[in-house]
Design a protein around this motif. Structure first.
Motif, PDB file in Angstrom:
ATOM      1  N   THR A   1       0.838  -1.202   0.000  1.00 30.25           N
ATOM      2  CA  THR A   1       0.000   0.000   0.000  1.00 30.25           C
ATOM      3  C   THR A   1       0.871   1.249   0.000  1.00 30.25           C
ATOM      4  N   ALA A   2       1.910   1.260   0.818  1.00 29.06           N
ATOM      5  CA  ALA A   2       2.825   2.405   0.841  1.00 29.06           C
ATOM      6  C   ALA A   2       3.481   2.597  -0.520  1.00 29.06           C
ATOM      7  N   LYS A   3       3.862   1.497  -1.170  1.00 26.85           N
ATOM      8  CA  LYS A   3       4.439   1.603  -2.516  1.00 26.85           C
ATOM      9  C   LYS A   3       3.436   2.205  -3.494  1.00 26.85           C
ATOM     10  N   SER A   4       2.177   1.825  -3.361  1.00 25.84           N
ATOM     11  CA  SER A   4       1.142   2.384  -4.241  1.00 25.84           C
ATOM     12  C   SER A   4       0.981   3.881  -4.027  1.00 25.84           C
TER      13      SER A   4
ATOM     14  N   ALA B   1      10.131  11.037  -1.075  1.00 19.71           N
ATOM     15  CA  ALA B   1      11.172  10.861  -0.050  1.00 19.71           C
ATOM     16  C   ALA B   1      10.560  10.417   1.274  1.00 19.71           C
ATOM     17  N   VAL B   2       9.463  11.045   1.673  1.00 19.51           N
ATOM     18  CA  VAL B   2       8.816  10.694   2.941  1.00 19.51           C
ATOM     19  C   VAL B   2       8.275   9.266   2.884  1.00 19.51           C
TER      20      VAL B   2
ATOM     21  N   ILE C   1       9.228   6.021   5.304  1.00 13.46           N
ATOM     22  CA  ILE C   1       8.213   5.212   5.990  1.00 13.46           C
ATOM     23  C   ILE C   1       8.364   3.746   5.601  1.00 13.46           C
ATOM     24  N   MET C   2       8.586   3.476   4.323  1.00 11.84           N
ATOM     25  CA  MET C   2       8.779   2.088   3.881  1.00 11.84           C
ATOM     26  C   MET C   2      10.050   1.506   4.490  1.00 11.84           C
ATOM     27  N   GLN C   3      11.092   2.319   4.633  1.00  8.22           N
ATOM     28  CA  GLN C   3      12.305   1.838   5.275  1.00  8.22           C
ATOM     29  C   GLN C   3      12.019   1.482   6.732  1.00  8.22           C
ATOM     30  N   TYR C   4      11.198   2.291   7.400  1.00  9.55           N
ATOM     31  CA  TYR C   4      10.782   1.971   8.766  1.00  9.55           C
ATOM     32  C   TYR C   4      10.081   0.612   8.785  1.00  9.55           C
TER      33      TYR C   4
ATOM     34  N   ALA D   1       7.318  -4.861  14.452  1.00 11.20           N
ATOM     35  CA  ALA D   1       6.457  -3.791  14.960  1.00 11.20           C
ATOM     36  C   ALA D   1       5.252  -3.559  14.065  1.00 11.20           C
ATOM     37  N   THR D   2       5.359  -3.897  12.784  1.00 12.52           N
ATOM     38  CA  THR D   2       4.253  -3.655  11.871  1.00 12.52           C
ATOM     39  C   THR D   2       3.311  -4.851  11.770  1.00 12.52           C
ATOM     40  N   GLU D   3       3.673  -5.953  12.422  1.00  5.99           N
ATOM     41  CA  GLU D   3       2.801  -7.121  12.407  1.00  5.99           C
ATOM     42  C   GLU D   3       1.565  -6.859  13.255  1.00  5.99           C
TER      43      GLU D   3
END
Length: 118
Positions: A58-61, A90-91, A95-98, A105-107
């Protein structure tokens, strides 16, 4: 360092600070209970679940929308909204790197159904 290098590094450093401030302001809009709520909700809408893989997709989209704008027909360095789209890209990349760096943590914790986790 020479004067050109100093101007370049100062300019880039200032942009990083501006983007950090933009991120903080936008992030406030999503609430403080779930920093990834925007991606979690988007994943639920698009994929029907909020797994870390789907939140990442979703973030990639979201990022791709801005990439399409930057690379769109007729877009030049003089286009008014190019700088804004580059900042958004860039932002989203940070976020994707996070998400990549903090996979656990994202599970989401899946509820138990009939005693089994799914």
């Amino acid at each position: 360092m020479n004067e050109k290098t100093n101007k370049f590094t100062d300019s880039c450093s200032n942009k990083f600070r501006e983007l950090a401030n933009l991120f903080k302001e936008k992030n406030k809009q999503y609430g403080d209970k779930d920093p990834l709520a925007n991606f979690r909700n988007g994943a639920m809408l698009q994929y029907g679940d909020d797994s870390r893989e789907h939140m990442y997709e979703t973030a990639k989209s979201y990022c791709l929308k801005h990439v399409a704008h930057v690379f769109g027909a007729g877009q030049t360095i003089n286009e008014e909204k190019i700088s804004e789209s580059l900042g958004d890209i860039a932002v989203y990349c940070i976020i994707m790197q996070y998400m990549v760096d903090n996979k656990q943590a994202t599970e989401t914790v899946k509820p138990k159904e009939n005693g089994n986790e799914y």
